[in-house]
Scaffold this motif. Structure first.
Motif, short mmCIF file in Angstrom:
data_model
loop_
_atom_site.label_atom_id
_atom_site.label_comp_id
_atom_site.label_asym_id
_atom_site.label_seq_id
_atom_site.Cartn_x
_atom_site.Cartn_y
_atom_site.Cartn_z
N GLY A 19 64.68 62.19 34.03
CA GLY A 19 65.97 61.49 34.09
C GLY A 19 66.51 61.52 35.50
N PRO A 20 67.82 61.28 35.66
CA PRO A 20 68.43 61.37 37.00
C PRO A 20 68.17 62.75 37.60
CG PRO A 20 69.99 60.45 35.39
CD PRO A 20 68.81 60.94 34.62
N THR A 21 67.98 62.81 38.91
CA THR A 21 67.60 64.06 39.55
C THR A 21 68.81 64.88 39.98
OG1 THR A 21 65.52 63.13 40.36
CG2 THR A 21 66.35 65.06 41.51
N ILE A 22 68.76 66.17 39.64
CA ILE A 22 69.71 67.16 40.13
C ILE A 22 68.93 68.12 41.01
CG2 ILE A 22 71.32 69.02 39.53
CD1 ILE A 22 71.57 67.73 36.73
N PHE A 42 70.07 71.49 31.60
CA PHE A 42 70.06 70.08 32.02
C PHE A 42 68.66 69.47 32.01
CE2 PHE A 42 74.26 71.34 33.35
CZ PHE A 42 75.01 70.25 32.91
N SER A 43 67.63 70.30 32.21
CA SER A 43 66.27 69.76 32.12
C SER A 43 65.92 69.38 30.68
CB SER A 43 65.25 70.75 32.68
OG SER A 43 65.23 71.95 31.93
N SER A 46 68.08 65.40 29.43
CA SER A 46 67.87 64.11 30.10
C SER A 46 68.11 64.09 31.60
CB SER A 46 68.73 63.02 29.42
OG SER A 46 68.45 62.96 28.05
N TYR A 47 67.79 65.21 32.26
CA TYR A 47 67.85 65.24 33.73
C TYR A 47 66.56 65.86 34.27
CZ TYR A 47 72.79 64.09 33.52
OH TYR A 47 73.98 63.44 33.26
N ASN A 48 66.17 65.38 35.45
CA ASN A 48 65.08 66.01 36.20
C ASN A 48 65.73 67.01 37.15
OD1 ASN A 48 63.34 65.11 39.15
ND2 ASN A 48 62.52 66.43 37.56
N VAL A 49 65.46 68.30 36.94
CA VAL A 49 66.14 69.35 37.72
C VAL A 49 65.15 70.04 38.65
CG1 VAL A 49 67.68 71.34 37.61
CG2 VAL A 49 67.66 69.71 35.71
N LYS A 246 78.38 68.88 31.92
CA LYS A 246 77.85 67.83 31.04
C LYS A 246 78.93 66.80 30.72
CE LYS A 246 75.43 67.11 26.65
NZ LYS A 246 76.41 66.31 25.91
N PHE A 249 79.58 64.69 33.82
CA PHE A 249 78.51 63.68 34.00
C PHE A 249 78.74 62.50 33.05
CE2 PHE A 249 75.07 66.88 35.58
CZ PHE A 249 75.50 66.71 36.88
#
Length: 254
Positions: A19-22, A42-43, A46-49, A246, A249
Motif C-alpha cells: 500500500g502507500p509507503t510509510i 500498519f503493515s 494496507s500500508y507498506n512500512v 489510523k 490517515f
C-alpha cells in the motif's frame, strides 16, 4: 525486530505490507524495535512500512549531522525506487524528516511527528549521560517515560554501551550540536504537507509547549495528546498511538 532486518548494499532495514509507503525514522538512541507495534499494525492495515537503520554511528565524523542523515534518507528512497512516502519520526527521526522535507517537499506525502526535535534541542545536549555510571544512565533512560518500567534493562544496557564507546559518544555529541544548528522554526511555515503531531502530555524531553509551537508554525497540522505518556508515545501507549494515526490517515485520505 532483528529477525525482520535485511541488508542490501549499504542499507539495513525492515519492510512489510503493501500500500502507500510509510518510512519510520528512529531517534538518537532509539532502537528500531521501539516502533515494532506501529510497524506491525500498519503493515497489516494496507500500508507498506519501512524502517531503515540510520547510520548514526557509522558515518565519518565530519559527516555525522542532520544534513547527511537526510541525504541518507534520500539515497534510501532512491534505492527502493520510491517517489513519495509518508515520513514518521520520533525525536531526532522527526528532525531528519523535517530537514528532508525542507529540500524535497515533492517526495513527502505527509509527516508524522512524535516527540520530535527541530525546535527545542536543549535536552539533546544539556547534560550528556555520565560515562561509567550505570545507575545514572538507568535513571536518565527510564526518565524518558511516564511509566519508568517501560525502560527495560535491555534498553538501559544499550544506552550504557553507546555512552561508554568513545566513537559513539563523539558522534552522539556531533549530532546533538548539529540538531541545535539546524533549528527548523523558519522553515516550518513553508511546509504544506499534512502533518500529524502525536505528543505525550508528560514528555520532559520535548515538552508540550514544543508540540504547540510545531502546531502554530506548521500550516497544515493536527495535534493530538496522549495522557500519562512521555517522549516515545509509540512505545508507551502503542494502541492509542496507532488508533490516533489510523484515524488521521482516514481523515486525510492518506
Amino acid at each position: 525486530m532483528t529477525d525482520k532486518l535485511k541488508t542490501e548494499g549499504k542499507f539495513t532495514y525492515a519492510e512489510s505490507g503493501e500500500g502507500p509507503t510509510i518510512i519510520i525514522l528512529h531517534g538518537l538512541m532509539g532502537a528500531l524495535s521501539n516502533f515494532e507495534s506501529t510497524f506491525n499494525y500498519f503493515s497489516k492495515n494496507s500500508y507498506n512500512v519501512l524502517i531503515p537503520e540510520l547510520p548514526l554511528y557509522t558515518l565519518p565524523l565530519i559527516k555525522t549531522n542532520v544534513k547527511n542523515l537526510a541525504k541518507f534518507l534520500k539515497e534510501f528512497m532512491e534505492f527502493k525506487n520510491l517517489d513519495k512516502a509518508i515520513l514518521l519520526g520520533n525525536s531526532l527521526g522527526g528532525h531528519i524528516g523535517l530537514y528532508f522535507t525542507k529540500y524535497y517537499q515533492e517526495k513527502v506525502n505527509a509527516l508524522v511527528l512524535t516527540g520530535s526535535s527541530g525546535l527545542y534541542e536543549e535536552a539533546m545536549g544539556d547534560s550528556f549521560p555520565k560515562r561509567g555510571n550505570y545507575e545514572y544512565i538507568k535513571e536518565k533512560t527510564r526518565g524518558v517515560f511516564y511509566d519508568p518500567e517501560i525502560g527495560t534493562k535491555e534498553m538501559v544496557d544499550s544506552v550504557f554501551e553507546i555512552v561508554n564507546d568513545r566513537s559513539s559518544v563523539i558522534r552522539t555529541l556531533a549530532i546533538a550540536k548539529s540538531a541545535i544548528r539546524h533549528n527548523m522554526a523558519n522553515d516550518l511555515p513553508k511546509m504544506e504537507q499534512p502533518t500529524c503531531l502525536i505528543w505525550g502530555k508528560q514528555d520532559i524531553v520535548t515538552p508540550p509547549e514544543v508540540a504547540e509551537d510545531f502546531n502554530k508554525l506548521l500550516p497544515n497540522s493536527d495535534l493530538f495528546w496522549i495522557d500519562k505518556c512521555g517522549h516515545a508515545a509509540m512505545m508507551e501507549k502503542p494502541q492509542e498511538f496507532n488508533q490516533i494515526l489510523k484515524d488521521w490517515f482516514t481523515l486525510r485520505k492518506l
